[in-house]
Design a protein around this motif. Structure first.
Motif, short mmCIF file in Angstrom:
data_model
loop_
_atom_site.label_atom_id
_atom_site.label_comp_id
_atom_site.label_asym_id
_atom_site.label_seq_id
_atom_site.Cartn_x
_atom_site.Cartn_y
_atom_site.Cartn_z
N HIS A 288 0.80 -1.22 0.00
CA HIS A 288 0.00 0.00 0.00
C HIS A 288 0.84 1.28 0.00
O HIS A 288 0.30 2.37 -0.16
CB HIS A 288 -0.94 0.00 1.21
N GLU A 289 2.14 1.17 0.17
CA GLU A 289 3.03 2.33 0.12
C GLU A 289 3.66 2.44 -1.27
O GLU A 289 3.82 1.45 -1.98
CB GLU A 289 4.13 2.21 1.17
N ASP A 290 4.05 3.65 -1.64
CA ASP A 290 4.74 3.87 -2.91
C ASP A 290 6.25 3.83 -2.62
O ASP A 290 6.89 4.85 -2.39
CB ASP A 290 4.35 5.22 -3.50
N TYR A 291 6.80 2.63 -2.64
CA TYR A 291 8.19 2.44 -2.27
C TYR A 291 9.12 2.89 -3.39
O TYR A 291 8.85 2.67 -4.58
CB TYR A 291 8.45 0.98 -1.92
N SER A 292 10.24 3.52 -3.01
CA SER A 292 11.19 4.02 -4.00
C SER A 292 11.95 2.88 -4.68
O SER A 292 12.33 3.00 -5.85
CB SER A 292 12.19 4.96 -3.32
N ARG B 238 18.47 2.80 10.29
CA ARG B 238 17.68 2.77 11.53
C ARG B 238 16.27 2.21 11.35
O ARG B 238 15.40 2.42 12.18
CB ARG B 238 17.62 4.17 12.18
N GLY B 239 16.06 1.52 10.23
CA GLY B 239 14.79 0.80 10.09
C GLY B 239 13.97 1.22 8.89
O GLY B 239 13.57 2.38 8.78
N ILE B 240 13.77 0.26 7.95
CA ILE B 240 12.87 0.49 6.83
C ILE B 240 11.83 -0.63 6.81
O ILE B 240 11.96 -1.63 7.52
CB ILE B 240 13.62 0.56 5.48
N ASP B 241 10.80 -0.48 6.00
CA ASP B 241 9.74 -1.48 5.91
C ASP B 241 10.26 -2.80 5.32
O ASP B 241 11.17 -2.80 4.47
CB ASP B 241 8.60 -0.99 5.02
N TYR B 242 9.66 -3.88 5.79
CA TYR B 242 9.91 -5.17 5.16
C TYR B 242 8.62 -5.98 5.17
O TYR B 242 7.73 -5.75 5.99
CB TYR B 242 11.05 -5.93 5.83
#
Length: 358
Positions: free
Chosen positions: A30-34, A117-121
Motif C-alpha cells: 500500500h506504500e509507494d516504495y522508492s 535505523r529501520g525500513i519497511d519489510y
C-alpha cells in the motif's frame, strides 16, 4: 483467501494466506516504495524469485540470494546484505521482501530493522515452519554462543503467505513446520493438539494444512498482541526451545532442522513438566507422534550434559544464571520455571533413563 490483522504497538499489519499470492503482490503493497530489495535463498530463488519480480515490474528491483540453511544467519552474510543495500541506493522509502523460510525471514528482517535505523519489510514465507517466525516481529542472526542472540523486535509491514509454495516442500520441511504447529496447540489450543497427535503428516491434505496453519497463526497472533516484547505470556511460545536451541548450537546449525530440534526439546519439556508439576502429560503420545512421523530422536550422552547446560544458560531467555523453561501444567496451561544447573542436570539424566527404556 484468509486474513488476520496483528494489532502491534508499533504498527498494525495484515497476515494474508492465499494460493498464488506471489503473482498479485501489488495488491498488498500500500506504500509507494522508492525501490524494493528481495532477499531469498538458493533453493527458493529458482522456484519463486522470478514470479515475485515479475509482479513488481514498474519498481526498481534488487535481489540477493544467500545459501539456504541456518548457517546463513551470521554476521558476515548480514554485513554483505547491508553492503548490497547501500550499493543499490536503497533509502528510507525502500522496502525489503523476505522471500523464504524462517532463516530468510529472521535475516532479512534484521537487515531491514537496522538499515538506516529501520525500513519497511514484508515477510513472504515459503515453508510451514515460517508461519511461526514470520509473525510477531522477532528478527535476529545467530552467534556461535547461541541462536538469535543478536536481534530485535521489529514488526513487518505485512505477512503475505502464498500457500501454493507449500505444495512442493520436501517431507523434512513439512515435519519441521508441524513441530511448531503442535507446539502452539500444546500451549494454547487443546483441540488443535488433540487433532494433531494421532496424525500422520504424510497423509495431510492441502485443506487440512491450511486449517492447521490458520489455527497455529491465530495462537501466535493472540499471544503477540497481548505481549509484544516477551515480558509475559509470549514466553510460552518458547516451549521446547530451551533445549531445542541448545541442540542446534551444540550439534552445529543445520545438522538438524529447527523443528526437529524443537520437537526433541518439547519431549524433554514434557518429561520435566511431569516431575515439576506432578501431572501426567502426553509424553508417550508425543513420542509416538515423533516416531510415526520419522523425527530423529536425538540421543543425549552423559558426557555432553555440561555442554548442553552451558548452551541452555547462554540462551537469551536465561535469568540471573538460571535456565528458564516453559513447562505445561496441562495442555493449554503453560508455566514458566527458573531452574538451577543441578536440577536441569538431574532432569536430563532421568530423561536419558526414560528414553533408554522406550
Amino acid at each position: 483467501m484468509k486474513q488476520l490483522t496483528i494489532q502491534s504497538i508499533q504498527r498494525h499489519y495484515p497476515i494474508v494466506m492465499e494460493s498464488g499470492l506471489r503473482f498479485r503482490l501489488k495488491k498488498w503493497l500500500h506504500e509507494d516504495y522508492s525501490s524494493i530489495f528481495i532477499i531469498t535463498d538458493d533453493k527458493i530463488a529458482d522456484k519463486y524469485l522470478q514470479d515475485v519480480t515479475n509482479s513488481l515490474q514498474d519498481k526498481a528491483i534488487y535481489t540477493s540470494v544467500v545459501p539456504s540453511g541456518e548457517a546463513s544467519k551470521n554476521i558476515e552474510v548480514y554485513y554483505k546484505l547491508q553492503s548490497k543495500a547501500i550499493e543499490s541506493g536503497l533509502d528510507r522509502k525502500s522496502l525489503i521482501i523476505a522471500l523464504g523460510g524462517g532463516v530468510i525471514g529472521d535475516l532479512a528482517g534484521f537487515v531491514a530493522a537496522t538499515f538506516m535505523r529501520g525500513i519497511d519489510y514484508v515477510q513472504m514465507p515459503t515453508t510451514i515452519l515460517a508461519h511461526d517466525s514470520s509473525v510477531g516481529g522477532k528478527v535476529a542472526i545467530n552467534h556461535a554462543s547461541g541462536k538469535n542472540l543478536i536481534g530485535c523486535f521489529y514488526p513487518p509491514a505485512a505477512v503475505l503467505y502464498d500457500t501454493e509454495t507449500l505444495t512442493s516442500l520436501p517431507y523434512r520441511e513439512v515435519r519441521s513446520g508441524y513441530a511448531e504447529i503442535l507446539k502452539e496447540g500444546l500451549i494454547a489450543d487443546r483441540s488443535l493438539a488433540e487433532a494433531l497427535l494421532p496424525l500422520s503428516l504424510k497423509q495431510i491434505s492441502p485443506e487440512q494444512l491450511e486449517n492447521h496453519l490458520e489455527a497455529g497463526i491465530k495462537v501466535k497472533a493472540d499471544i503477540v498482541e497481548a505481549d509484544e516484547k516477551e515480558s509475559g505470556i509470549r514466553k510460552h511460545l518458547n516451549f521446547g526451545h530451551t533445549l531445542g536451541h541448545a541442540f542446534e548450537a551444540t550439534l552445529g546449525y543445520g545438522k538438524v532442522t529447527h523443528g526437529e530440534a524443537v520437537a526433541n526439546g518439547m519431549l524433554f519439556a514434557l518429561h520435566v513438566s511431569e516431575h515439576v508439576n506432578g501431572q501426567l502429560l502426553p509424553f508417550q503420545e508425543f513420542y509416538h507422534w515423533m516416531t510415526m512421523n520419522e523425527y530423529p530422536i536425538i540421543d543425549i550422552e552423559e558426557a555432553h550434559i555440561d555442554q548442553l547446560i552451558k548452551s541452555m544458560k547462554s540462551d537469551k531467555k536465561s535469568v540471573s544464571g538460571h535456565i528458564q523453561m516453559v513447562l505445561l501444567h496441562k495442555i493449554g496451561e503453560p508455566t514458566v520455571e527458573n531452574l538451577d544447573d543441578s536440577s536441569v542436570e538431574a532432569y536430563i539424566k532421568t530423561y536419558i533413563e526414560r528414553m533408554n527404556k522406550l
